[in-house]
Design a protein around this motif. Structure first.
Motif, PDB file in Angstrom:
ATOM      1  N   CYS A 133      34.945  45.229  39.225  1.00 56.06           N
ATOM      2  CA  CYS A 133      35.791  44.719  40.261  1.00 56.06           C
ATOM      3  C   CYS A 133      35.143  43.295  40.903  1.00 56.06           C
ATOM      4  N   LYS A 134      33.620  43.248  40.922  1.00 54.80           N
ATOM      5  CA  LYS A 134      33.164  41.857  41.380  1.00 54.80           C
ATOM      6  C   LYS A 134      33.515  40.709  40.297  1.00 54.80           C
ATOM      7  N   LEU A 135      33.522  40.914  39.086  1.00 52.03           N
ATOM      8  CA  LEU A 135      33.944  40.113  38.316  1.00 52.03           C
ATOM      9  C   LEU A 135      35.113  39.526  38.280  1.00 52.03           C
ATOM     10  N   VAL A 136      36.225  40.536  38.550  1.00 49.47           N
ATOM     11  CA  VAL A 136      37.676  40.399  38.607  1.00 49.47           C
ATOM     12  C   VAL A 136      37.666  39.467  39.892  1.00 49.47           C
ATOM     13  N   ALA A 137      37.011  39.757  41.058  1.00 50.61           N
ATOM     14  CA  ALA A 137      37.218  39.077  42.426  1.00 50.61           C
ATOM     15  C   ALA A 137      36.695  37.712  42.049  1.00 50.61           C
ATOM     16  N   ILE A 138      35.654  37.414  41.492  1.00 47.44           N
ATOM     17  CA  ILE A 138      35.321  36.088  41.086  1.00 47.44           C
ATOM     18  C   ILE A 138      36.154  35.243  40.212  1.00 47.44           C
ATOM     19  N   LEU A 139      37.028  35.798  39.228  1.00 49.64           N
ATOM     20  CA  LEU A 139      37.809  35.433  38.505  1.00 49.64           C
ATOM     21  C   LEU A 139      39.015  34.966  39.213  1.00 49.64           C
ATOM     22  N   ILE A 140      39.475  35.830  40.288  1.00 46.24           N
ATOM     23  CA  ILE A 140      40.379  35.395  41.015  1.00 46.24           C
ATOM     24  C   ILE A 140      40.282  34.077  41.797  1.00 46.24           C
ATOM     25  N   ILE A 141      39.038  33.763  42.028  1.00 48.44           N
ATOM     26  CA  ILE A 141      38.587  32.681  42.668  1.00 48.44           C
ATOM     27  C   ILE A 141      38.616  31.355  41.628  1.00 48.44           C
TER      28      ILE A 141
END
Length: 503
Positions: free
Chosen positions: A197-205
């Motif tokens: 989830c954290k890596l997805v959140a960073i990718l969203i940015i």
């Protein structure tokens, strides 16, 4: 309650506690007779190891307020250089811990390495401050961020009540500790999910940021080094902020005994995690600057939310949820790892005996996990929570620097110690110097708070002589300690470990 460890003996390069006999107390029923040893199992695979490191490093900071570095460097270009350099420097520290973790195959992290190199007194002081103040306060801080951002979508138009935040926070802390008490496998699986989830959140940015760059949105990178010049005092403070953002790379070393094939998996997990985090942090900051000016970034209370509102529209409502999940992952990883430090310290006789016991069926260090619960709750409702963290922020780098300096010392003290993974000597020398420089800087920049923190740390010295060295304690105290330990064993269904971790 506190066992005084007998004289240390060196065996295969490891500081071991000499046991008077190899048997468990007759009053404790174990499953040994059934052929199932009561030990911590080796359940931390390479993927789980990576998730522990990444999931603990990436907290709320990169999403909410990554402005400490920009504030102290004065320009976009210099801030990106500092982010990169801090990532490389953290990788150096992680490589040092990879050598320590493969040569000293015991859990406990900083505590164990200081114990091996410098003996019991500094190691006890380290775990004393960690148990009583640092870990409960740090857990409470990251948990408060979890509580706030869990409630954020429900209070868009108004201020979130403090009591509501603390109640949700208390619930989150309790869930994490119950999870870590019940199953190592499930806490590790959830950590993998939260890391994803954290890596997805960073990718969203990052992905929209890259698209902005492709569109030519580079106005904030023109004259990237123009701005107010970084001062002699400001630049070191920027490095301090950066190193704090990357802190967490050492947590896998707290659970070395539970790692499958540690000679291979510890260095590989550490290096993989640090590369991913460093690249992710730098690209996230680049993405921010494609949309947000340096002035707006410094003024923003939640940079990721500001970025999402400008580029993602209504999808920006998902950002607080991702931040909450990120905080929950840091809570889970931190408690999973640090409980092993308390477990090992108790096994060495530096903490109450009950903390080195394991649940007979769950095979988890139940007492070492739940001991943090009441202490964290006290910190959660303390008005001086952030002051305590400011007082003791220097202690982390002091003891990490000491542990890495101890690695250099062990190269000469025990040259015969097996070292499956070995780093060039300049890496630990540079890293330990940097840590000690940061400690000296904190004394210069904030002598009052640092002095108070230093005084709090020194309380571990009389505590060591009172609880560990002094062996003429009153008979009533010994009986009370034994009765308390036995009662807690019965209530918690825990027994002493029967040996090293097994597969």
């Amino acid at each position: 309650m506190f066992r005084k460890p007998p004289g240390p003996v060196v065996c295969n390069g490891s500081y071991l506690q000499e046991q008077s006999n190899g048997k468990l107390p007759s009053k404790c029923k174990t499953k040994a007779a059934e052929g199932d040893k009561v030990v911590l199992k080796k359940k931390v695979t390479l993927l789980r190891g990576i998730s522990i490191i990444i999931g603990t490093i990436i907290g709320a900071g990169i999403f909410i307020s990554p402005k400490g570095i920009l504030q102290n460097t004065g320009s976009v270009g210099m801030s990106l250089i500092v982010w990169t350099f801090c990532g490389i420097l953290s990788l150096f520290g992680a490589l040092c811990y990879a050598e320590l973790g493969t040569s000293i195959k015991k859990s406990g992290g900083h505590y164990t390495y200081i114990l091996e190199a410098f003996g019991p007194l500094p190691a006890f002081v380290r775990v004393w401050v960690e148990l009583l103040i640092i870990r409960p306060a740090a857990t409470a801080v990251i948990s408060l961020a979890f509580g706030r951002y869990m409630l954020e979508p429900f209070f868009i138009q108004c201020e979130i009540p403090d009591l509501a935040i603390k109640l949700i926070t208390a619930m989150g802390i309790t869930i994490v500790m119950v999870l870590n008490s019940m199953s190592v496998s499930w806490s590790a699986r959830i950590q993998i999910f939260l890391t994803f989830c954290k890596l997805v959140a960073i990718l969203i940015i990052i992905v929209p940021g890259v698209m902005q760059l492709i569109k030519g949105e580079t106005q904030h990178f023109k004259d990237a080094f123009v701005g107010h010049a970084a001062s002699v005092k400001g630049l070191p403070l920027a490095f301090y902020s950066g190193m704090y953002a990357y802190s967490g790379w050492f947590y896998l070393n707290f659970v070395t005994e539970e790692v499958e094939n540690p000679e291979r998996n510890v260095p590989l997990a550490i290096c993989t995690s640090m590369v991913i985090v460093t690249v992710g942090y730098v690209l996230t900051n680049v993405a921010y600057f494609t949309t947000i000016s340096p002035e707006d970034l410094l003024a923003s209370q939640a940079v990721a939310v500001t970025f999402a509102e400008r580029l993602l529209g209504s999808f920006s409502l998902a950002v607080p949820i991702f931040v909450a999940l990120s905080c929950f992952g840091s809570m889970n990883g931190g408690i999973f790892a640090v409980s092993r430090m308390f477990y090992v310290a108790s096994r060495e006789g530096h903490l109450p005996e009950i903390l080195s016991m394991i649940h007979v069926r769950k095979h988890t260090p139940l007492p070492a996990v739940i001991v943090l619960h009441p202490l964290t709750m006290i910190m959660l409702f303390s008005s001086d929570l952030y002051s305590l963290l400011n007082f003791l922020s220097f202690a982390r780098w002091l003891f990490i620097g000491l542990a890495v300096a101890g690695m250099i010392y062990l190269r000469y003290k025990r040259p015969e110690m097996p070292r499956p993974f070995k780093v060039p000597l300049f890496i630990p020398a540079l890293f330990s110097f940097t840590c000690l420089f940061m400690v000296a800087l904190s004394l210069y920049a904030d002598p009052v708070n640092t002095g108070i923190g230093f005084a709090i740390t020194l309380t571990g010295v009389p505590a060591y002589y009172l609880f560990i060295i002094w062996d003429k304690k009153p008979t009533w105290f010994r009986r009370l300690s034994d009765k308390t330990t036995l009662t807690l064993q019965i209530i918690l269904e825990v027994v002493p470990s029967e040996g090293s971790a097994t597969s």
